[in-house]
Design a protein around this motif. Structure first.
Motif, PDB file in Angstrom:
ATOM      1  N   LEU A  77       0.826  -1.203   0.000  1.00  0.00           N
ATOM      2  CA  LEU A  77       0.000   0.000   0.000  1.00  0.00           C
ATOM      3  C   LEU A  77       0.863   1.257   0.000  1.00  0.00           C
ATOM      4  O   LEU A  77       0.534   2.257  -0.650  1.00  0.00           O
ATOM      5  CB  LEU A  77      -0.913  -0.022   1.223  1.00  0.00           C
ATOM      6  N   SER A  78       1.991   1.212   0.702  1.00  0.00           N
ATOM      7  CA  SER A  78       2.870   2.378   0.815  1.00  0.00           C
ATOM      8  C   SER A  78       3.700   2.611  -0.447  1.00  0.00           C
ATOM      9  O   SER A  78       4.322   3.660  -0.594  1.00  0.00           O
ATOM     10  CB  SER A  78       3.808   2.210   2.009  1.00  0.00           C
ATOM     11  N   GLY A  79       3.746   1.619  -1.341  1.00  0.00           N
ATOM     12  CA  GLY A  79       4.575   1.725  -2.533  1.00  0.00           C
ATOM     13  C   GLY A  79       6.022   1.362  -2.288  1.00  0.00           C
ATOM     14  O   GLY A  79       6.876   1.582  -3.156  1.00  0.00           O
ATOM     15  N   ALA A  80       6.312   0.785  -1.115  1.00  0.00           N
ATOM     16  CA  ALA A  80       7.704   0.473  -0.762  1.00  0.00           C
ATOM     17  C   ALA A  80       8.149  -0.898  -1.249  1.00  0.00           C
ATOM     18  O   ALA A  80       9.333  -1.231  -1.139  1.00  0.00           O
ATOM     19  CB  ALA A  80       7.877   0.549   0.757  1.00  0.00           C
ATOM     20  N   ALA A  81       7.238  -1.702  -1.766  1.00  0.00           N
ATOM     21  CA  ALA A  81       7.606  -3.062  -2.183  1.00  0.00           C
ATOM     22  C   ALA A  81       8.559  -3.031  -3.373  1.00  0.00           C
ATOM     23  O   ALA A  81       8.418  -2.203  -4.280  1.00  0.00           O
ATOM     24  CB  ALA A  81       6.359  -3.855  -2.525  1.00  0.00           C
ATOM     25  N   ASP A  82       9.498  -3.931  -3.382  1.00  0.00           N
ATOM     26  CA  ASP A  82      10.491  -4.040  -4.453  1.00  0.00           C
ATOM     27  C   ASP A  82       9.859  -4.754  -5.651  1.00  0.00           C
ATOM     28  O   ASP A  82       9.453  -5.923  -5.516  1.00  0.00           O
ATOM     29  CB  ASP A  82      11.694  -4.826  -3.941  1.00  0.00           C
ATOM     30  N   PRO A  83       9.745  -4.101  -6.820  1.00  0.00           N
ATOM     31  CA  PRO A  83       9.118  -4.764  -7.975  1.00  0.00           C
ATOM     32  C   PRO A  83       9.897  -5.966  -8.483  1.00  0.00           C
ATOM     33  O   PRO A  83       9.364  -6.774  -9.243  1.00  0.00           O
ATOM     34  CB  PRO A  83       9.069  -3.651  -9.027  1.00  0.00           C
ATOM     35  N   ARG A  84      11.161  -6.105  -8.066  1.00  0.00           N
ATOM     36  CA  ARG A  84      11.971  -7.238  -8.505  1.00  0.00           C
ATOM     37  C   ARG A  84      11.706  -8.493  -7.665  1.00  0.00           C
ATOM     38  O   ARG A  84      12.303  -9.532  -7.917  1.00  0.00           O
ATOM     39  CB  ARG A  84      13.460  -6.871  -8.426  1.00  0.00           C
ATOM     40  N   LYS A  85      10.813  -8.365  -6.692  1.00  0.00           N
ATOM     41  CA  LYS A  85      10.470  -9.497  -5.846  1.00  0.00           C
ATOM     42  C   LYS A  85       8.975  -9.767  -5.932  1.00  0.00           C
ATOM     43  O   LYS A  85       8.169  -8.864  -6.140  1.00  0.00           O
ATOM     44  CB  LYS A  85      10.866  -9.240  -4.392  1.00  0.00           C
ATOM     45  N   GLY A  86       8.630 -11.032  -5.781  1.00  0.00           N
ATOM     46  CA  GLY A  86       7.231 -11.411  -5.701  1.00  0.00           C
ATOM     47  C   GLY A  86       6.934 -11.899  -4.291  1.00  0.00           C
ATOM     48  O   GLY A  86       7.535 -12.879  -3.840  1.00  0.00           O
ATOM     49  N   ILE A  87       6.034 -11.221  -3.614  1.00  0.00           N
ATOM     50  CA  ILE A  87       5.742 -11.572  -2.223  1.00  0.00           C
ATOM     51  C   ILE A  87       4.748 -12.742  -2.184  1.00  0.00           C
ATOM     52  O   ILE A  87       3.657 -12.653  -2.745  1.00  0.00           O
ATOM     53  CB  ILE A  87       5.167 -10.381  -1.451  1.00  0.00           C
ATOM     54  N   ILE A  88       5.147 -13.803  -1.521  1.00  0.00           N
ATOM     55  CA  ILE A  88       4.272 -14.953  -1.271  1.00  0.00           C
ATOM     56  C   ILE A  88       4.042 -15.035   0.246  1.00  0.00           C
ATOM     57  O   ILE A  88       5.009 -15.090   1.013  1.00  0.00           O
ATOM     58  CB  ILE A  88       4.898 -16.266  -1.779  1.00  0.00           C
ATOM     59  N   VAL A  89       2.783 -15.003   0.640  1.00  0.00           N
ATOM     60  CA  VAL A  89       2.416 -15.160   2.039  1.00  0.00           C
ATOM     61  C   VAL A  89       2.018 -16.606   2.277  1.00  0.00           C
ATOM     62  O   VAL A  89       1.190 -17.152   1.546  1.00  0.00           O
ATOM     63  CB  VAL A  89       1.274 -14.210   2.436  1.00  0.00           C
ATOM     64  N   VAL A  90       2.607 -17.207   3.288  1.00  0.00           N
ATOM     65  CA  VAL A  90       2.278 -18.577   3.690  1.00  0.00           C
ATOM     66  C   VAL A  90       1.521 -18.490   5.020  1.00  0.00           C
ATOM     67  O   VAL A  90       2.135 -18.268   6.070  1.00  0.00           O
ATOM     68  CB  VAL A  90       3.535 -19.447   3.839  1.00  0.00           C
ATOM     69  N   PRO A  91       0.194 -18.579   4.991  1.00  0.00           N
ATOM     70  CA  PRO A  91      -0.577 -18.370   6.217  1.00  0.00           C
ATOM     71  C   PRO A  91      -0.275 -19.383   7.310  1.00  0.00           C
ATOM     72  O   PRO A  91      -0.337 -19.067   8.490  1.00  0.00           O
ATOM     73  CB  PRO A  91      -2.037 -18.512   5.756  1.00  0.00           C
TER      74      PRO A  91
END
Length: 368
Positions: free
Chosen positions: A354-368
């Motif tokens: 939401l803040s725009g701080a995520a690195d576009p070169r990475k894909g975030i995977i959440v493992v609940p």
């Protein structure tokens, strides 16, 4: 009945307000299944879902993205793409242990209502979802996913929905004679949807326009080295582009300053201006009167339904599978997988995106 589970609640009117909550699982009604989310992706696309959580006219009715997983009047539950395993079933044709790819809430489990169960999967027929686009209500068995390879597993939720959108935009350009443009300007060119679009246009065998990726100055050299676009330039260099050549804009983020700069620079030579996302959700989206082509929204489910009607579902699936398999051969060099675990990490990943701080070169995977 499951033990307490967690979910992320988001204020429908202020998407910066998000919190984790615990819930006790309710008994299943006939026809329902409970699934545990194995993994899901958090991308800029999810921020677009949050921005358009309220009814925005995209679905042709008075519903928005909050209506997939939350009842009116309550907090929003953000839709995410991922994989899940059935832990409990009261539905024919779906058994505990079955695994599916599809659309889930940002939580560690979900209850779905099964309709049309078969070897390929099922459709969720929860009443509030039946008037929403069918593409979001399909749950596909992993074994039936066209183009699925185990080695690509994490890249499905990271790239698949975004690649499909990019591929559909490229298809629309080809279908529309590229709107008469000699150059296609792709804003937020490091985004995963933009990369899918650039990749898909580059694979065209016929004559095509030049693709020009627009990004921040810090990302130009690295993005250009990926060879997804014919050229990559910084936003500050838009005025160096040939304004006498017919152009089309595909805008992934809704940054009003960029939109106005392009419309003003090309004027009547801007033949199409297509808005796809709103990840720059706090920015003026440039909705005011602008020179050149009128702004138009691209809505992937609508385009999918058109092509399924044109080609048939099997042919549509085969075309997507072929394009996807080709893309998966290069995806690992475009983004690495960044795995996060648990409820706190899920909330942090949402806030980071939401803040725009995520690195576009990475894909975030959440493992609940």
């Amino acid at each position: 009945m499951s033990a307490k589970s967690w979910a992320i609640d988001i204020d429908r009117d202020d998407i910066t307000q998000a919190r984790g909550v615990e819930e006790a699982g309710e008994p299943l009604a006939p026809g329902q299944v409970r699934v545990h989310l194995d993994s899901y992706a958090m991308t800029a696309n999810n921020i677009t879902y949050a921005v358009f959580g309220q009814p925005a006219g995209l679905f042709g009715n008075d519903q928005g993205y909050w209506d997939f997983f939350s009842e009116p009047g309550g907090p929003g539950r953000l839709p995410v793409w991922g994989f899940a395993t059935v832990t409990e079933s009261a539905a024919e044709g779906v058994a505990a242990g079955d695994r599916f790819y599809g659309y889930f809430p940002m939580a560690n489990e979900a209850v779905l209502t099964v309709g049309k169960a078969g070897p390929g999967g099922f459709i969720d027929v929860t009443p509030r979802r039946t008037t929403l686009p069918p593409i979001y209500n399909q749950y596909q068995r992993i074994e039936a996913l066209e183009g699925y390879r185990a080695a690509d597993h994490d890249y499905w939720p990271i790239f698949r929905p975004l690649f499909l959108t990019g591929w559909l935009i490229a298809d629309q350009f080809a279908d529309e004679g590229d709107y008469g443009a000699d150059q296609i300007l792709i804003a937020s060119a490091s985004s995963k949807t933009a990369i899918g679009l650039g990749f898909s246009i580059a694979r065209r065998a016929d004559h095509r326009p030049e693709t020009i990726g627009l990004t921040s100055k810090a990302h130009v050299a690295e993005l250009d080295a990926q060879r997804i676009y014919d050229r990559v330039i910084a936003y500050n260099d838009i005025m160096t582009l040939n304004a006498g050549a017919a152009a089309a804009l595909v805008d992934m983020a809704g940054n009003g300053a960029v939109i106005r700069a392009i419309h003003s620079h090309f004027g009547g030579n801007l033949k199409a201006s297509i808005a796809v996302g709103k990840s720059h959700w706090t920015a003026d989206g440039g909705e005011g009167a602008l020179p050149g082509a009128a702004r138009q929204w691209f809505f992937a489910p609508e385009r999918s339904q058109k092509r399924i009607a044109d080609w048939g579902g099997a042919a549509f699936g085969a075309k997507i599978a072929a394009a996807w398999t080709a893309f998966m051969d290069v995806a690992p060099r475009l983004a690495s997988v960044d795995r996060r675990h648990g409820a706190d990490a899920a909330l942090a990943a949402y806030r980071e995106m939401l803040s725009g701080a995520a690195d576009p070169r990475k894909g975030i995977i959440v493992v609940p």
